[in-house]
Design an enzyme around this catalytic site. Structure first.
Site, mmCIF file in Angstrom:
data_model
loop_
_atom_site.group_PDB
_atom_site.id
_atom_site.type_symbol
_atom_site.label_atom_id
_atom_site.label_comp_id
_atom_site.label_asym_id
_atom_site.label_seq_id
_atom_site.Cartn_x
_atom_site.Cartn_y
_atom_site.Cartn_z
ATOM 1 N N ASP A 1 24.630 3.416 35.366
ATOM 2 C CA ASP A 1 24.572 4.828 34.994
ATOM 3 C C ASP A 1 23.147 5.380 35.154
ATOM 4 O O ASP A 1 22.162 4.670 34.941
ATOM 5 C CB ASP A 1 25.017 4.974 33.536
ATOM 6 C CG ASP A 1 25.014 6.408 33.059
ATOM 7 O OD1 ASP A 1 25.861 7.177 33.521
ATOM 8 O OD2 ASP A 1 24.143 6.752 32.225
ATOM 9 N N GLU B 1 24.819 4.876 40.207
ATOM 10 C CA GLU B 1 25.085 6.315 40.176
ATOM 11 C C GLU B 1 23.836 7.045 40.664
ATOM 12 O O GLU B 1 22.793 7.027 40.018
ATOM 13 C CB GLU B 1 25.423 6.778 38.758
ATOM 14 C CG GLU B 1 25.735 8.265 38.722
ATOM 15 C CD GLU B 1 25.632 8.889 37.330
ATOM 16 O OE1 GLU B 1 26.239 9.947 37.121
ATOM 17 O OE2 GLU B 1 24.937 8.307 36.472
#
Length: 582
Positions: free
Chosen positions: A291, A320
């Protein structure tokens, strides 16, 4: 493990005043770190390769703590890795299915509100709910499950999404237990499903136990100096950029409820890296979705990924990278394809650029493309994006997607038009990428991301008192079944097609708003046709003879219809067709 060094964080009242000793075969206490806060000690241990499993006794004067040493689990089905042969299904556990109502509310946790009428409160979905629907997921053609973080988020509000961790080593009790998580991974493996874990190294929750009594003053980035991140990726990669701008991106807090970890701090680095390794060893997961990747210290991230690969070489790491443009995405990918002089050891990135190309292609007319572009590049945006794959080391490892928990649902974006949704899904499942769909896309769930809670609605039928159960054919309406059947057919075809999973790709320059590309290997050729015209087009396969010259017939993968005349292949207006050439 392969690396013999381990750093233990020990927490206790005035623990730094204690004398520490270890007496265990193969274990050496190399150093004791006493830090700003007297309630912490950091112990550097060296564990020899043949150290036996057992209880490692650590003495703190008149108190002893037994720390269990385990052999590294080695099983065929563990830590398999994820790639273009897979189809990933993204689930937000709190919003998917409630398999155990007894854990809906945990009295001693901060958020005790449960309201399915609110997008901000918890709804009661859990790991058992996912386990109860593994057959639904496998029958759809999915091979991998990625859940938003399952670890404890003991926050007073909006704790459902999982990105505000308050205990790195504990599954949130409202989702289940550590033991249940390990069982969940094992059950997935038994059913031929892989598991991706969502890992957050950039920030933690404001109620994390460590925030209440920080080990040292620089464990977090300074909230007064860097109150809010600029959210800009450019300073991180800018060869002419300033330290000030770079630090504003890397050290700024994403939200006041998410304290930003200072991963320049070596103790923070060890804590985070070892936690990742622990989950990989404990549970046997197959991949990691990282993330908010570019907000972290890049040198540390490269070291972190290198350590993961050192211990679990088959595990896949997907980062990400919410940025604009293929070159910017490639900056964070593995290898050194854009002269970064740093190998991130990342396997693939989240391909936002391809997503934007698909949406542009389906939501704009060819004339609109031409108005934006010069005549010699007025082409299908998907073609143009894929033509730039030379910036990636392995483009097929990039994660292709249409929506997720942070974006408006694709069916809403495409104006609730089934034909457009099918076209988008066809491209998603046939290009040379690792595809991911968001839970509910297969039945046409809707919602615009304003705010993001609107795209995180419950899967109808996941709760015992739901009026309809859209996990079943009878519970879905005609349009939902049309979309579901389409996804199921194409996903399962892909599951059994070596050409789509691991084959090469060839694409032709779009002519007359007709985009044709092929996926192929030595034994199978699949032809995909995207017709952006408002009228039917008769396609002549001989125009694409570089790949079609050996074929005498074709089968429409989605309808099953055989086509004997390859010089006159009818493609309906604004549709995408998939043919297996024979």
């Amino acid at each position: 493990m392969n690396n013999p060094n381990l750093q233990l964080m020990v927490y206790g009242q005035n623990i730094s005043q204690r004398t520490v000793s270890v007496n265990y075969q193969g274990v050496l206490l190399k150093k004791v770190h006493r830090v700003d806060n007297p309630n912490y000690l950091f112990l550097d241990l060296e564990i020899a390769p043949k150290t036996p499993a057992g209880n490692l006794k650590i003495n703190f004067g008149d108190y002893a703590f037994n720390y269990k040493l385990y052999q590294k689990p080695i099983h065929e089905s563990r830590n398999q890795g994820v790639g273009p042969e897979d189809l990933i299904y993204l689930i937000m556990p709190d919003r998917f299915a409630n398999g155990d109502p007894h854990n809906d509310i945990i009295p001693d946790m901060q958020e005790t509100s449960l309201s399915r009428d609110s997008m901000y409160y918890r709804h009661g979905g859990d790991l058992q709910g996912i386990i109860n629907h593994l057959d639904y997921i496998t029958e759809l053609g999915v091979t991998t499950i990625w859940c938003t973080p399952e670890i404890e988020n003991n926050q007073p509000v909006t704790s459902y999404h999982g990105y505000s961790v308050t205990d790195h080593y504990k599954i949130d009790p409202r989702l289940g237990t550590n033991r249940l998580y390990r069982q969940y991974v094992s059950l997935c493996h038994q059913k031929g499903l892989k598991v991706i874990k969502d890992v957050v190294l950039n920030h933690i929750g404001s109620e994390h136990w460590i925030v209440k009594d920080l080990p040292m003053s620089d464990w977090l980035n300074d909230a007064e100096k860097y109150p809010i991140s600029t959210y800009n990726c450019e300073p991180v990669m800018d060869p002419y950029g300033t330290v000030k701008d770079r630090q504003a991106t890397l050290k700024g807090w994403i939200h006041h409820s998410m304290p930003d970890l200072n991963n320049d701090n070596l103790f923070v680095q060890n804590y985070l890296t070892q936690n990742t390794l622990w989950w990989l060893g404990f549970s046997g997961i197959d991949g990691i979705r990282f993330d908010t990747y570019f907000y972290n210290n890049p040198q540390y991230l490269a070291q972190w990924a290198s350590r993961v690969k050192e211990e679990f070489p088959s595990v896949t790491i997907l980062a990400e990278t919410w940025v604009n443009g293929s070159a910017k995405q490639a900056f964070f990918n593995g290898g050194n394809t854009v002269n970064r002089n740093l190998d991130t050891h990342i396997d693939g990135i989240t391909d936002f650029q391809l997503r934007e190309a698909i949406l542009t292609m389906l939501n704009e007319t060819p004339q609109e493309w031409k108005n934006k572009l010069t005549p010699n590049v007025a082409m299908n945006p998907v073609y143009a994006t894929l033509a730039g794959d030379f910036v990636y080391q392995t483009p097929s490892q990039n994660l292709a997607f249409l929506d997720n928990h942070d974006l408006s649902r694709i069916y809403s974006v495409l104006g609730l038009k089934p034909r457009k949704l099918k076209a988008a899904l066809t491209i998603l499942l046939t290009t040379n990428r690792t595809p991911q769909i968001y839970y509910g896309t297969e039945i046409g769930l809707t919602g615009f991301c304003a705010p993001d809670g609107l795209v995180r609605s419950d899967f109808p039928g996941g709760w015992p008192d739901d009026e309809v159960n859209k996990f079943t054919k009878d519970g879905r309406n005609e349009e939902e079944n049309e979309i579901y059947d389409f996804v199921k057919k194409l996903a399962n075809y892909r599951k059994n097609s070596d050409a789509l999973k691991n084959g090469r790709m060839m694409q032709y320059f779009p002519v007359n708003d007709l985009y044709v590309y092929f996926r192929y290997n030595d034994t199978q050729t699949v032809m995909i046709v995207v017709n952006s015209n408002n009228h039917e087009v008769s396609l002549n396969a001989e125009d694409y003879k570089e790949r079609s010259q050996f074929a005498s017939s074709a089968v429409n993968v989605l309808t099953g219809k055989k086509i004997n005349d390859l010089k006159n292949m009818a493609i309906p207006p604004n549709e995408t067709a998939v043919f297996e050439l024979k």
